[in-house]
Design a protein around this motif. Structure first.
Motif, mmCIF file in Angstrom:
data_model
loop_
_atom_site.group_PDB
_atom_site.id
_atom_site.type_symbol
_atom_site.label_atom_id
_atom_site.label_comp_id
_atom_site.label_asym_id
_atom_site.label_seq_id
_atom_site.Cartn_x
_atom_site.Cartn_y
_atom_site.Cartn_z
ATOM 1 N N LEU A 199 0.823 -1.216 0.000
ATOM 2 C CA LEU A 199 0.000 0.000 0.000
ATOM 3 C C LEU A 199 0.856 1.263 0.000
ATOM 4 O O LEU A 199 0.458 2.289 -0.562
ATOM 5 C CB LEU A 199 -0.998 -0.030 1.160
ATOM 6 N N LYS A 200 2.058 1.171 0.556
ATOM 7 C CA LYS A 200 2.965 2.310 0.521
ATOM 8 C C LYS A 200 3.393 2.577 -0.937
ATOM 9 O O LYS A 200 3.318 3.698 -1.429
ATOM 10 C CB LYS A 200 4.185 2.032 1.397
ATOM 11 N N ALA A 201 3.796 1.535 -1.617
ATOM 12 C CA ALA A 201 4.212 1.692 -3.022
ATOM 13 C C ALA A 201 3.027 2.145 -3.869
ATOM 14 O O ALA A 201 3.151 3.009 -4.744
ATOM 15 C CB ALA A 201 4.770 0.369 -3.556
ATOM 16 N N TRP A 202 1.865 1.574 -3.580
ATOM 17 C CA TRP A 202 0.678 1.890 -4.391
ATOM 18 C C TRP A 202 0.246 3.346 -4.212
ATOM 19 O O TRP A 202 -0.421 3.925 -5.069
ATOM 20 C CB TRP A 202 -0.470 0.924 -4.059
ATOM 21 N N GLY A 203 0.655 3.953 -3.104
ATOM 22 C CA GLY A 203 0.371 5.375 -2.890
ATOM 23 C C GLY A 203 0.866 6.229 -4.047
ATOM 24 O O GLY A 203 0.226 7.216 -4.440
ATOM 25 N N ASN A 204 1.999 5.845 -4.628
ATOM 26 C CA ASN A 204 2.536 6.573 -5.793
ATOM 27 C C ASN A 204 1.621 6.441 -7.006
ATOM 28 O O ASN A 204 1.529 7.346 -7.829
ATOM 29 C CB ASN A 204 3.899 6.006 -6.216
ATOM 30 N N GLN A 239 -6.959 4.412 -16.239
ATOM 31 C CA GLN A 239 -7.370 4.936 -14.923
ATOM 32 C C GLN A 239 -8.438 4.037 -14.276
ATOM 33 O O GLN A 239 -8.392 3.779 -13.072
ATOM 34 C CB GLN A 239 -7.902 6.358 -15.087
ATOM 35 N N VAL A 240 -9.375 3.548 -15.089
ATOM 36 C CA VAL A 240 -10.427 2.652 -14.572
ATOM 37 C C VAL A 240 -9.786 1.380 -13.985
ATOM 38 O O VAL A 240 -10.134 0.934 -12.888
ATOM 39 C CB VAL A 240 -11.427 2.293 -15.709
ATOM 40 N N VAL A 241 -8.824 0.824 -14.720
ATOM 41 C CA VAL A 241 -8.154 -0.406 -14.279
ATOM 42 C C VAL A 241 -7.400 -0.153 -12.961
ATOM 43 O O VAL A 241 -7.519 -0.916 -11.994
ATOM 44 C CB VAL A 241 -7.201 -0.919 -15.385
ATOM 45 N N VAL A 242 -6.620 0.927 -12.944
ATOM 46 C CA VAL A 242 -5.836 1.248 -11.745
ATOM 47 C C VAL A 242 -6.751 1.512 -10.540
ATOM 48 O O VAL A 242 -6.483 1.048 -9.428
ATOM 49 C CB VAL A 242 -4.912 2.461 -12.029
ATOM 50 N N ASN A 243 -7.835 2.236 -10.755
ATOM 51 C CA ASN A 243 -8.734 2.526 -9.634
ATOM 52 C C ASN A 243 -9.357 1.253 -9.066
ATOM 53 O O ASN A 243 -9.555 1.139 -7.859
ATOM 54 C CB ASN A 243 -9.834 3.510 -10.055
ATOM 55 N N LYS A 244 -9.656 0.306 -9.950
ATOM 56 C CA LYS A 244 -10.219 -0.970 -9.462
ATOM 57 C C LYS A 244 -9.164 -1.721 -8.650
ATOM 58 O O LYS A 244 -9.457 -2.295 -7.595
ATOM 59 C CB LYS A 244 -10.698 -1.809 -10.662
ATOM 60 N N LEU A 245 -7.910 -1.671 -9.112
ATOM 61 C CA LEU A 245 -6.848 -2.342 -8.351
ATOM 62 C C LEU A 245 -6.622 -1.660 -7.007
ATOM 63 O O LEU A 245 -6.339 -2.323 -6.012
ATOM 64 C CB LEU A 245 -5.550 -2.360 -9.169
ATOM 65 N N LEU A 279 -6.692 -3.794 -3.657
ATOM 66 C CA LEU A 279 -5.519 -3.930 -2.783
ATOM 67 C C LEU A 279 -5.834 -3.433 -1.382
ATOM 68 O O LEU A 279 -5.364 -3.989 -0.392
ATOM 69 C CB LEU A 279 -4.313 -3.194 -3.376
ATOM 70 N N LYS A 280 -6.666 -2.393 -1.286
ATOM 71 C CA LYS A 280 -7.019 -1.868 0.033
ATOM 72 C C LYS A 280 -7.836 -2.858 0.862
ATOM 73 O O LYS A 280 -7.926 -2.743 2.073
ATOM 74 C CB LYS A 280 -7.762 -0.537 -0.098
ATOM 75 N N LYS A 281 -8.426 -3.841 0.200
ATOM 76 C CA LYS A 281 -9.175 -4.882 0.912
ATOM 77 C C LYS A 281 -8.249 -5.932 1.533
ATOM 78 O O LYS A 281 -8.712 -6.819 2.258
ATOM 79 C CB LYS A 281 -10.141 -5.583 -0.050
ATOM 80 N N LYS A 282 -6.964 -5.892 1.177
ATOM 81 C CA LYS A 282 -5.956 -6.799 1.733
ATOM 82 C C LYS A 282 -6.415 -8.269 1.721
ATOM 83 O O LYS A 282 -6.295 -8.990 2.714
ATOM 84 C CB LYS A 282 -5.569 -6.351 3.147
ATOM 85 N N GLY A 283 -6.958 -8.681 0.611
ATOM 86 C CA GLY A 283 -7.344 -10.085 0.458
ATOM 87 C C GLY A 283 -8.820 -10.368 0.698
ATOM 88 O O GLY A 283 -9.341 -11.371 0.232
ATOM 89 N N ASN A 284 -9.501 -9.471 1.421
ATOM 90 C CA ASN A 284 -10.944 -9.698 1.676
ATOM 91 C C ASN A 284 -11.765 -9.038 0.568
ATOM 92 O O ASN A 284 -12.556 -8.135 0.820
ATOM 93 C CB ASN A 284 -11.344 -9.126 3.039
ATOM 94 N N HIS A 285 -11.535 -9.506 -0.658
ATOM 95 C CA HIS A 285 -11.995 -8.757 -1.825
ATOM 96 C C HIS A 285 -13.097 -9.457 -2.616
ATOM 97 O O HIS A 285 -13.412 -9.038 -3.721
ATOM 98 C CB HIS A 285 -10.798 -8.480 -2.757
#
Ligand code: HE5
Length: 147
Positions: free
Chosen positions: A12-17, A66-72, A76-82
């Motif tokens: 999530l730190k890397a994904w912040g970028n 952007q749509v693809v990245v926003n879905k990811l 990822l923020k669900k940390k597996g509970n997705h």
């Protein structure tokens, strides 16, 4: 297979970028996917007949990136509970868009590659954690897939 809290933290730190420029990163990812794996372009009715130059200047490619990245980001923020988000994604990609599940492995590799080129502090540990996180997403997606 599951990630530790520490690994999710790295992801999530890397994904912040990525979150600070979702259209730019999304565009770079799709352009690299179409460059490195030409056949993936054929899955997109809107893009399949575009030349490399046309892809690069296409606002639609940027928007879809952007749509693809926003879905990811959401996944990822669900940390597996997705499961709740993954079900409609599996359904649309298998039944409507008819995307072979291997395409998700390709795009995962491209995401790690693009991020390592763009982000100087995306080190080996962050890359390994992100690969693992994307693998969890793609494995769970594959299990929901109907082909
Ligand atoms: O399915 C949707 O919503 C649940 C529709 C919008 C959408 C699409 C469409 C979303 C949110 C995603 N994709 C997300 C997504 C995340 C992963 C990493 N996708 Zn998607 N896609 C859509 C991926 C991966 C991935 C790989 C490939 C080859 N995706 C595709 C292909 C694909 C296609 C063809 C479409 C249909 C929309 C379109 O044509 O866009 C121009």
């Amino acid at each position: 297979m599951a990630l530790s809290e520490g690994e999710w933290g790295l992801v999530l730190k890397a994904w912040g970028n990525v979150e600070s420029d979702p259209a730019g990163v999304g565009q770079a990812v799709l352009l690299r996917l179409f460059h490195d794996h030409k056949e993936t372009q054929n899955h997109f009715p809107k893009f399949k007949n575009l030349s490399a130059a046309e892809l690069q200047s296409s606002g639609d490619v940027r928007t879809h990136g952007q749509v693809v990245v926003n879905k990811l980001t959401e996944l990822l923020k669900k940390k597996g509970n997705h499961a709740d988000i993954l079900k409609p994604l599996a359904e649309s990609h298998s039944k409507k868009h008819k995307i072979p599940v291997q395409n998700f492995e390709l795009i995962s590799e491209v995401i790690v590659k693009v991020m390592s080129e763009k982000m100087p502090d995306f080190g080996a540990d962050g890359q390994a954690a992100l690969r693992k996180a994307l693998k969890v997403v793609v494995t769970d997606l594959g299990n929901l897939y109907e082909c």
